[in-house]
Write a protein that holds these residues in place. Structure first.
Motif, PDB file in Angstrom:
ATOM      1  N   LYS A 251     -15.211  64.648  75.852  1.00 39.78           N
ATOM      2  CA  LYS A 251     -15.355  63.956  74.566  1.00 39.78           C
ATOM      3  C   LYS A 251     -15.272  64.948  73.411  1.00 39.78           C
ATOM      4  CE  LYS A 251     -18.821  61.755  71.672  1.00 39.78           C
ATOM      5  NZ  LYS A 251     -20.230  61.361  71.547  1.00 39.78           N
ATOM      6  N   ILE A 252     -15.955  66.071  73.536  1.00 38.49           N
ATOM      7  CA  ILE A 252     -15.960  67.066  72.461  1.00 38.49           C
ATOM      8  C   ILE A 252     -14.548  67.558  72.168  1.00 38.49           C
ATOM      9  CG2 ILE A 252     -16.700  69.412  71.865  1.00 38.49           C
ATOM     10  CD1 ILE A 252     -19.312  68.822  73.370  1.00 38.49           C
ATOM     11  N   GLU A 253     -13.793  67.861  73.217  1.00 35.24           N
ATOM     12  CA  GLU A 253     -12.430  68.363  73.015  1.00 35.24           C
ATOM     13  C   GLU A 253     -11.512  67.287  72.464  1.00 35.24           C
ATOM     14  OE1 GLU A 253     -11.205  71.422  73.080  1.00 35.24           O
ATOM     15  OE2 GLU A 253     -13.284  72.042  73.367  1.00 35.24           O
ATOM     16  N   THR A 254     -11.744  66.020  72.840  1.00 38.07           N
ATOM     17  CA  THR A 254     -10.944  64.931  72.273  1.00 38.07           C
ATOM     18  C   THR A 254     -11.199  64.804  70.780  1.00 38.07           C
ATOM     19  OG1 THR A 254     -11.043  63.736  74.388  1.00 38.07           O
ATOM     20  CG2 THR A 254     -10.419  62.474  72.441  1.00 38.07           C
ATOM     21  N   ILE A 255     -12.465  64.895  70.392  1.00 41.33           N
ATOM     22  CA  ILE A 255     -12.809  64.820  68.968  1.00 41.33           C
ATOM     23  C   ILE A 255     -12.225  66.014  68.216  1.00 41.33           C
ATOM     24  CG2 ILE A 255     -14.734  64.929  67.340  1.00 41.33           C
ATOM     25  CD1 ILE A 255     -16.354  63.271  69.282  1.00 41.33           C
ATOM     26  N   LYS A 256     -12.270  67.205  68.836  1.00 40.08           N
ATOM     27  CA  LYS A 256     -11.659  68.377  68.197  1.00 40.08           C
ATOM     28  C   LYS A 256     -10.168  68.154  67.950  1.00 40.08           C
ATOM     29  CE  LYS A 256     -14.695  72.093  69.885  1.00 40.08           C
ATOM     30  NZ  LYS A 256     -14.738  73.303  70.742  1.00 40.08           N
ATOM     31  N   ALA A 257      -9.491  67.550  68.925  1.00 41.10           N
ATOM     32  CA  ALA A 257      -8.059  67.293  68.776  1.00 41.10           C
ATOM     33  C   ALA A 257      -7.804  66.291  67.652  1.00 41.10           C
ATOM     34  CB  ALA A 257      -7.485  66.778  70.097  1.00 41.10           C
ATOM     35  N   ILE A 258      -8.673  65.281  67.529  1.00 41.94           N
ATOM     36  CA  ILE A 258      -8.535  64.301  66.448  1.00 41.94           C
ATOM     37  C   ILE A 258      -8.726  64.982  65.097  1.00 41.94           C
ATOM     38  CG2 ILE A 258      -9.580  62.253  65.418  1.00 41.94           C
ATOM     39  CD1 ILE A 258     -10.200  61.269  68.249  1.00 41.94           C
ATOM     40  N   PHE A 301     -14.169  57.606  66.795  1.00 40.58           N
ATOM     41  CA  PHE A 301     -14.814  58.898  66.652  1.00 40.58           C
ATOM     42  C   PHE A 301     -16.094  58.993  67.473  1.00 40.58           C
ATOM     43  CE2 PHE A 301     -17.067  62.255  64.273  1.00 40.58           C
ATOM     44  CZ  PHE A 301     -16.066  63.209  64.257  1.00 40.58           C
ATOM     45  N   ASP A 302     -16.812  57.901  67.568  1.00 42.31           N
ATOM     46  CA  ASP A 302     -18.045  57.905  68.358  1.00 42.31           C
ATOM     47  C   ASP A 302     -18.546  56.485  68.515  1.00 42.31           C
ATOM     48  OD1 ASP A 302     -20.088  58.919  69.859  1.00 42.31           O
ATOM     49  OD2 ASP A 302     -20.926  60.196  68.288  1.00 42.31           O
ATOM     50  N   ILE A 303     -19.405  56.298  69.505  1.00 39.59           N
ATOM     51  CA  ILE A 303     -20.130  55.053  69.698  1.00 39.59           C
ATOM     52  C   ILE A 303     -21.604  55.421  69.759  1.00 39.59           C
ATOM     53  CG2 ILE A 303     -19.935  55.094  72.215  1.00 39.59           C
ATOM     54  CD1 ILE A 303     -19.495  51.872  70.329  1.00 39.59           C
ATOM     55  N   SER A 534     -26.399  56.130  80.583  1.00 36.08           N
ATOM     56  CA  SER A 534     -27.064  56.690  79.411  1.00 36.08           C
ATOM     57  C   SER A 534     -26.132  56.602  78.204  1.00 36.08           C
ATOM     58  CB  SER A 534     -27.463  58.140  79.664  1.00 36.08           C
ATOM     59  OG  SER A 534     -26.309  58.959  79.789  1.00 36.08           O
ATOM     60  N   ASP A 535     -26.706  56.656  77.018  1.00 37.36           N
ATOM     61  CA  ASP A 535     -25.900  56.527  75.803  1.00 37.36           C
ATOM     62  C   ASP A 535     -24.900  57.673  75.664  1.00 37.36           C
ATOM     63  OD1 ASP A 535     -27.218  54.206  75.085  1.00 37.36           O
ATOM     64  OD2 ASP A 535     -28.786  55.269  73.976  1.00 37.36           O
ATOM     65  N   ASP A 536     -25.327  58.908  75.976  1.00 31.14           N
ATOM     66  CA  ASP A 536     -24.426  60.058  75.862  1.00 31.14           C
ATOM     67  C   ASP A 536     -23.274  59.962  76.854  1.00 31.14           C
ATOM     68  OD1 ASP A 536     -25.940  61.124  73.841  1.00 31.14           O
ATOM     69  OD2 ASP A 536     -27.110  62.441  75.144  1.00 31.14           O
ATOM     70  N   PHE A 537     -23.608  59.561  78.093  1.00 31.97           N
ATOM     71  CA  PHE A 537     -22.567  59.451  79.115  1.00 31.97           C
ATOM     72  C   PHE A 537     -21.597  58.327  78.768  1.00 31.97           C
ATOM     73  CE2 PHE A 537     -21.176  58.065  83.463  1.00 31.97           C
ATOM     74  CZ  PHE A 537     -20.440  59.193  83.738  1.00 31.97           C
ATOM     75  N   PHE A 538     -22.123  57.231  78.247  1.00 32.16           N
ATOM     76  CA  PHE A 538     -21.285  56.099  77.842  1.00 32.16           C
ATOM     77  C   PHE A 538     -20.321  56.519  76.731  1.00 32.16           C
ATOM     78  CE2 PHE A 538     -21.197  52.202  74.990  1.00 32.16           C
ATOM     79  CZ  PHE A 538     -20.083  51.671  75.620  1.00 32.16           C
ATOM     80  N   SER A 539     -20.835  57.198  75.718  1.00 31.93           N
ATOM     81  CA  SER A 539     -19.989  57.672  74.628  1.00 31.93           C
ATOM     82  C   SER A 539     -18.962  58.684  75.121  1.00 31.93           C
ATOM     83  CB  SER A 539     -20.863  58.294  73.534  1.00 31.93           C
ATOM     84  OG  SER A 539     -20.085  58.871  72.512  1.00 31.93           O
ATOM     85  N   GLY A 540     -19.405  59.580  76.049  1.00 32.46           N
ATOM     86  CA  GLY A 540     -18.490  60.580  76.596  1.00 32.46           C
ATOM     87  C   GLY A 540     -17.342  59.976  77.359  1.00 32.46           C
ATOM     88  N   CYS A 541     -17.559  58.837  77.999  1.00 36.35           N
ATOM     89  CA  CYS A 541     -16.484  58.164  78.739  1.00 36.35           C
ATOM     90  C   CYS A 541     -15.590  57.344  77.824  1.00 36.35           C
ATOM     91  CB  CYS A 541     -17.080  57.254  79.811  1.00 36.35           C
ATOM     92  SG  CYS A 541     -17.895  58.121  81.173  1.00 36.35           S
TER      93      CYS A 541
END
Length: 573
Positions: A251-258, A301-303, A534-541
């Motif tokens: 997720k972090i790298e996808t956001i960096k690319a965006i 960008f995020d959930i 979990s919320d973090d895992f859900f957002s990461g997926c």
């Protein structure tokens, strides 16, 4: 002698590239050619630059700390014996038994080439090997002569051969110790390093495979774990033991690319909320921006899970970072004011030092200031210091402070009229420069008093160009088409201020399907069988799943680096 002592230390020794010291270690080096080079052990904070390579002046090896001796020995062996590259007549002469004699530089090329050293300061020769291991061989040939005192009986060259002695002589024993010291492949440090390298390679292979599996599961929306993970279960999950950190790294790298695609340009946020399968209120945040090709992009960008989804709650969730940003603005204003009031003297001092260092002329601040726009016969009453301090330094900071203090105050009517006047429908029939200029005034951070005149000139030429001259702009259906066509025809470079207005108009939050698309994907990722995510895992997926085209271009190396940096790992790559 005085001129010789002033020579650089580099003139007094040569590196031994293929000496007999390294010859015996070559088979081991060739056998390990496929392995990466292993660095020598740490110098344990010893500064090797403090070593004196003149053998007549250097510190005895046993006077150093035991933890530093091997490091010093390696440095001396790598640098090679101290052999001044002087002409024969430059070596000093000594009266020996009525005859003037001097050191013969040809001895450096003889069988003594790998150990013979000459001291310019003492006019004597020494043995490098015996110096390095003097404490272990106290009775080497010549006693202390070749390790401490120095040999200068130039008429007795045969004593050099006697010093070497038989194969098991103290000199040859010292030489063997030097060879063993340089044979890094046989050291404990090398063995541990090789073992760790193999372990690191295995770890990297496993981690890369894990990243590949995570990629597949995320992009396909598949489960990582089953809803029943007991040993008796026939479906415990696809990848039960995978660390959620890899998902977060994706997720972090996808956001960096965006953000890289955004490239620091203007953007707006689209926000909406919905319930997930576990009845949690989830807020989707979508980033809306114009890419380099002029296309309007909307990226998830995020959930974020919020406690309630009233308008006030959604506003607070978004504006928390904005509040922090405003605090930073206040800090910046205070620092600018303090800089204006107190830092002029220190600034001038730093600038003057810089000018002196780079041989730049420093003006005389006590002279009267002469403007380049006025005649020298009409001198200003102000001094140079007043000009730079008040008219330049203070004015610039005052302008910056004013920019920070000015708040965005928009009139909705003028904004809507300005957007409608930019619309290209019906051959730009709605264009009105006056209303567009009013819209620009609503963005003081982007259109200040210095470029408003440029904007008006650009608008005049732009309207004639796209409405009356260039037929490629005749069938546009809206602002999105206009943005793409401006980039395709390179006119966004001809009319950059007009293109900036078009982007600002396109970034206004509007109702789109992007947020609803995120909610549809949310139901697919978090379903009845995966309701305990979990919320973090859900957002990461969800983020890389929904932005597959961005995620596909993220390399495994980038994900692995982020995974490693998230927290301390047992293996450092």
């Amino acid at each position: 002698m005085a001129s010789l002592s002033q020579r650089s230390v580099k003139n007094y020794f040569t590196k031994v590239l293929k000496s007999s010291v390294a010859s015996s270690s070559q088979p081991n080096q060739e056998a390990n050619a496929n392995h990466s080079e292993v660095p020598l052990p740490s110098s344990q904070e010893f500064d090797l630059s403090t070593l004196n390579y003149d053998p007549g002046e250097r510190t005895p090896i046993l006077d150093y700390h035991p933890n530093h001796r091997d490091v010093i020995r390696r440095a001396c062996l790598i640098n090679g014996p101290c052999q001044p590259q002087l002409l024969q007549h430059e070596y000093p002469q000594t009266n020996i038994s009525g005859s003037m004699r001097r050191f013969n530089s040809e001895w450096f090329d003889d069988v003594y080439h790998d150990w013979l050293e000459f001291s310019v300061s003492k006019d004597t020769v020494y043995c490098l090997y015996c110096y390095l291991f003097k404490g272990y061989n106290t009775n080497q040939g010549g006693g202390e002569i070749f390790s401490t005192v120095g040999f200068k009986s130039w008429q007795k060259k045969k004593n050099l051969g006697k010093h070497i002695g038989l194969p098991n002589s103290p000199h040859n024993q010292s030489k063997k110790k030097c060879q063993d010291l340089l044979r890094v492949q046989q050291s404990i440090h090398f063995a541990l390093e090789m073992q760790f390298s193999q372990f690191k390679h295995v770890y990297l292979v496993r981690l890369s495979a894990s990243v590949d599996v995570v990629r597949l599961l995320i992009t396909q929306g598949l489960t990582f774990q089953g809803h029943n993970e007991s040993k008796s279960s026939l479906s415990r999950g696809n990848f039960l033991q995978i660390s959620h950190d890899i998902v977060s790294a994706c997720k972090i790298e996808t956001i960096k690319a965006i953000l890289g695609e955004l490239n620091g340009d203007y953007f707006s946020l689209l926000v909406d909320e919905s319930f997930d399968v576990s009845r949690k209120d989830q807020m989707a945040i979508v980033l809306r921006y114009i890419d380099r090709n002029g296309f309007v992009m909307e990226r998830l960008f995020d959930i974020v899970h919020v406690q309630d989804t009233s308008a006030l709650s959604l506003k607070r969730a978004i504006e928390q970072d904005l509040a922090n940003a405003m605090l930073l603005v206040e800090v910046a204003k205070i620092r600018l004011q303090a800089y204006r009031d107190e830092e002029w003297g220190s600034l001038i001092a730093r600038v003057s030092l810089f000018c002196i260092k780079h041989e730049i002329l420093v003006p005389n601040f006590e002279e009267s200031y002469v403007s380049s726009l006025r005649s020298r016969r009409r001198l200003d009453d102000n001094k140079v210091s007043h000009h730079y301090h008040v008219e330049v330094f203070c004015n610039i900071i005052d302008w910056q402070l004013q920019e920070l203090k000015d708040r965005f105050g928009e009139a909705t009517t003028d904004l809507l009229h300005g957007i409608s006047c930019l619309n290209p429908i019906d051959l730009f029939s709605s264009v009105d420069i006056r209303k567009i200029m009013k819209m620009a005034k609503l963005h003081p951070d982007d259109f200040n008093e210095f470029n408003m005149g440029s904007l008006e000139n650009q608008l005049a030429g732009y309207i004639i160009d796209v409405r009356d001259v260039d037929e490629r702009f005749s069938n546009l259906k809206g602002l999105c088409d206009l943005s793409k066509k401006l980039v395709q025809t390179k006119k966004h470079s001809n009319y950059p201020l007009v293109f900036r207005l078009v982007k600002l108009a396109l970034l206004l939050p509007v109702a789109t399907a992007s947020v609803e698309r995120a909610f549809s994907a949310m139901k697919f990722i978090k379903n009845d069988l995966r309701s305990q995510m979990s919320d973090d895992f859900f957002s990461g997926c969800l983020v890389p799943y929904l932005e597959k085209d961005v995620f596909d271009n993220v390399s495994n190396d980038a994900i692995i680096n982020t995974f490693q940096d998230m927290k301390p790992r047992r293996v450092l790559l």
